[in-house]
Design a protein around this motif. Structure first.
Motif, PDB file in Angstrom:
ATOM      1  N   THR A 104       9.755 -15.225 -16.137  1.00  0.00           N
ATOM      2  CA  THR A 104       9.534 -15.561 -14.724  1.00  0.00           C
ATOM      3  C   THR A 104       8.336 -14.803 -14.154  1.00  0.00           C
ATOM      4  N   TYR A 105       8.177 -13.545 -14.569  1.00  0.00           N
ATOM      5  CA  TYR A 105       7.017 -12.769 -14.103  1.00  0.00           C
ATOM      6  C   TYR A 105       5.725 -13.443 -14.579  1.00  0.00           C
ATOM      7  N   CYS A 106       5.676 -13.857 -15.852  1.00  0.00           N
ATOM      8  CA  CYS A 106       4.493 -14.555 -16.368  1.00  0.00           C
ATOM      9  C   CYS A 106       4.223 -15.820 -15.554  1.00  0.00           C
ATOM     10  N   GLN A 164       9.785   1.641 -13.686  1.00  0.00           N
ATOM     11  CA  GLN A 164      11.034   2.291 -13.294  1.00  0.00           C
ATOM     12  C   GLN A 164      11.776   1.415 -12.282  1.00  0.00           C
ATOM     13  N   ARG A 165      11.015   0.813 -11.373  1.00  0.00           N
ATOM     14  CA  ARG A 165      11.643  -0.018 -10.346  1.00  0.00           C
ATOM     15  C   ARG A 165      12.174  -1.330 -10.920  1.00  0.00           C
ATOM     16  N   SER A 166      11.709  -1.675 -12.121  1.00  0.00           N
ATOM     17  CA  SER A 166      12.189  -2.925 -12.734  1.00  0.00           C
ATOM     18  C   SER A 166      13.541  -2.720 -13.409  1.00  0.00           C
ATOM     19  N   ASN A 190      -4.031  -9.221  -1.642  1.00  0.00           N
ATOM     20  CA  ASN A 190      -2.638  -9.581  -1.908  1.00  0.00           C
ATOM     21  C   ASN A 190      -2.175  -8.814  -3.146  1.00  0.00           C
ATOM     22  N   ASN A 191      -1.631  -7.625  -2.888  1.00  0.00           N
ATOM     23  CA  ASN A 191      -1.240  -6.754  -4.008  1.00  0.00           C
ATOM     24  C   ASN A 191       0.273  -6.633  -4.184  1.00  0.00           C
ATOM     25  N   ALA A 192       1.031  -6.679  -3.088  1.00  0.00           N
ATOM     26  CA  ALA A 192       2.487  -6.437  -3.180  1.00  0.00           C
ATOM     27  C   ALA A 192       3.108  -7.370  -4.213  1.00  0.00           C
ATOM     28  N   ALA A 234       0.821  -1.222   0.000  1.00  0.00           N
ATOM     29  CA  ALA A 234       0.000   0.000   0.000  1.00  0.00           C
ATOM     30  C   ALA A 234       0.852   1.268   0.000  1.00  0.00           C
ATOM     31  N   SER A 235       2.167   1.117  -0.085  1.00  0.00           N
ATOM     32  CA  SER A 235       3.054   2.287  -0.083  1.00  0.00           C
ATOM     33  C   SER A 235       3.220   2.881  -1.477  1.00  0.00           C
ATOM     34  N   SER A 236       2.544   2.306  -2.478  1.00  0.00           N
ATOM     35  CA  SER A 236       2.754   2.765  -3.864  1.00  0.00           C
ATOM     36  C   SER A 236       1.626   2.243  -4.756  1.00  0.00           C
ATOM     37  N   GLY A 237       1.491   2.883  -5.911  1.00  0.00           N
ATOM     38  CA  GLY A 237       0.717   2.364  -7.032  1.00  0.00           C
ATOM     39  C   GLY A 237      -0.678   1.818  -6.740  1.00  0.00           C
ATOM     40  N   ILE A 238      -0.934   0.623  -7.210  1.00  0.00           N
ATOM     41  CA  ILE A 238      -2.275   0.019  -7.127  1.00  0.00           C
ATOM     42  C   ILE A 238      -2.682  -0.205  -5.669  1.00  0.00           C
ATOM     43  N   GLY A 239      -1.720  -0.597  -4.838  1.00  0.00           N
ATOM     44  CA  GLY A 239      -2.026  -0.818  -3.413  1.00  0.00           C
ATOM     45  C   GLY A 239      -2.439   0.474  -2.723  1.00  0.00           C
ATOM     46  N   ARG A 286       7.247  -1.751   2.365  1.00  0.00           N
ATOM     47  CA  ARG A 286       8.620  -1.711   2.917  1.00  0.00           C
ATOM     48  C   ARG A 286       9.042  -0.289   3.218  1.00  0.00           C
ATOM     49  N   ASN A 287       8.630   0.628   2.366  1.00  0.00           N
ATOM     50  CA  ASN A 287       9.069   2.020   2.485  1.00  0.00           C
ATOM     51  C   ASN A 287       8.176   2.744   3.511  1.00  0.00           C
ATOM     52  N   ALA A 288       8.748   2.955   4.726  1.00  0.00           N
ATOM     53  CA  ALA A 288       7.930   3.469   5.838  1.00  0.00           C
ATOM     54  C   ALA A 288       7.362   4.854   5.541  1.00  0.00           C
ATOM     55  N   VAL A 293      -1.329  -2.877 -18.705  1.00  0.00           N
ATOM     56  CA  VAL A 293      -0.339  -1.876 -18.269  1.00  0.00           C
ATOM     57  C   VAL A 293      -1.057  -0.734 -17.541  1.00  0.00           C
ATOM     58  N   ILE A 294      -0.629  -0.508 -16.310  1.00  0.00           N
ATOM     59  CA  ILE A 294      -1.205   0.541 -15.454  1.00  0.00           C
ATOM     60  C   ILE A 294      -0.078   1.502 -15.074  1.00  0.00           C
ATOM     61  N   LYS A 295      -0.387   2.799 -15.128  1.00  0.00           N
ATOM     62  CA  LYS A 295       0.657   3.805 -14.822  1.00  0.00           C
ATOM     63  C   LYS A 295       1.027   3.797 -13.339  1.00  0.00           C
ATOM     64  N   THR A 296       2.154   3.160 -13.020  1.00  0.00           N
ATOM     65  CA  THR A 296       2.709   3.193 -11.660  1.00  0.00           C
ATOM     66  C   THR A 296       4.236   3.230 -11.790  1.00  0.00           C
ATOM     67  N   ASP A 297       4.906   3.178 -10.649  1.00  0.00           N
ATOM     68  CA  ASP A 297       6.381   3.207 -10.651  1.00  0.00           C
ATOM     69  C   ASP A 297       6.986   1.837 -10.938  1.00  0.00           C
TER      70      ASP A 297
END
Ligand SMILES: NC(=O)c1ccc[n+]([C@@H]2O[C@H](COP(=O)([O-])OP(=O)(O)OC[C@H]3O[C@@H](n4cnc5c(N)ncnc54)[C@H](OP(=O)(O)O)[C@@H]3O)[C@@H](O)[C@H]2O)c1
Length: 263
Positions: free
Chosen positions: A161-163, A201-203, A97-99, A21-26, A45-47, A194-198
């Motif tokens: 692997t993601y698939c 970039q994080r990949s 379960n989004n993370a 829930a610290s980003s994007g869809i969550g 993870r990111n407090a 494809v949904i606009k989130t970070d």
């Protein structure tokens, strides 16, 4: 009224655990749930980013969410999330379960380290967390929504692997839906395009690559654009709510029609 009771689609009085829930869809899902009256328990993870989501939820609902900083790829952290939630509420109605992470790979770029990294959060953590939450969800006749992907149903050569991880998650949804249906617990997935989130970039993509990727992705979706976080959060909220009371074991595409396309 089918199902014998009035349905509101609201989440008043429900305790909802939302991972990532610290980003994007969550984050979008946390805000949506807060607007529908749920009491939200949020992990990331990111407090500081998690706190930012918490503040926005509080503005909407007037209620301070329970925030739990945790790396869900670590077994002990997953246990701690469930312990903290149980100590605070003694109840759980909804698990989202989004993370998850996205990384591109193929047989020719394959590494076991990347495989373990992707599976540890996209599959292993989901399995462990859901199993630990199951007694509480059975007690509340609750609901689970897993955030899968178009990559769970459609093959992409550069996302091996993601698939596989998201295909495993879709099967997790179906098996657990069958297991828990006699207990009146519903389990469903959303499968976004494809949904606009970070996440891109994080990949490992740089800003220009992300821009190009998002631009190039538009025409790959029948509706001619990529999606917004809110468009996914709305469907997660629907599936979690009593509006979806006769839906379980479903994997719902939210991809502007991309799953129907052959190119
Ligand atoms: N965006 C898309 O196009 C798209 C499409 C289909 C499916 N999805 C799926 O949607 C979900 C959310 O993605 P997103 O686009 O919102 O990505 P995002 O903006 O990168 O957010 C990912 C979230 O997952 C959390 N997370 C990642 N690894 C974690 C770990 N080891 N332990 C705990 N939390 C962890 C992150 O926490 P921190 O930031 O605090 O580290 C963050 O809150 C993922 O499962 C993804 O596969 C996304």
């Amino acid at each position: 009224m089918a199902g014998g009771r009035e349905r509101s689609g609201r989440l008043d009085g429900e305790i909802a655990l939302i991972t990532g829930a610290s980003s994007g869809i969550g984050r979008g899902t946390a805000l949506k749930f807060a607007s529908l009256g749920a009491t939200v328990v949020l992990t990331g993870r990111n407090a500081s980013e998690l706190q930012a989501t918490g503040r926005r939820c509080e503005k909407i609902s007037g209620e301070k969410p329970l925030l739990i900083t945790a790396d869900l790829s670590k077994e002990e952290d997953v246990k701690r999330v469930v312990d903290e939630l149980t100590n605070a509420f003694h109840k759980l109605d909804i698990l989202v379960n989004n993370a998850g992470i996205y990384k591109a790979d193929s047989l020719q770029t394959f590494s076991l380290q990347r495989f373990d990294e992707i599976f540890s959060i996209n599959v292993r953590a989901v399995s462990q967390l859901t199993a630990l939450c199951t007694p509480a969800l059975i007690a509340s006749k609750g609901s689970i929504v897993n955030v899968s992907s178009l990559n769970g149903t459609n093959a992409f050569a550069d996302d091996l692997t993601y698939c596989m991880s998201k295909a495993a998650l879709d099967m997790f949804t179906r098996c657990t839906a069958l297991e828990l249906a006699p207990k009146q617990v519903r389990v469903n997935s959303v499968n976004p395009g494809v949904i606009k989130t970070d996440i891109f970039q994080r990949s490992g993509m740089d800003r220009d690559q992300c821009k190009q990727f998002l631009e190039g992705s538009k025409k790959k979706h029948a509706l001619g654009r990529v999606g917004d976080v809110e468009e996914v959060a709305d469907v997660i909220a629907f599936l979690a709510s009593d509006s979806a009371s006769f839906i379980t074991g479903s994997c719902i595409p939210i991809d502007g029609g991309r799953h129907t396309m052959s190119v």
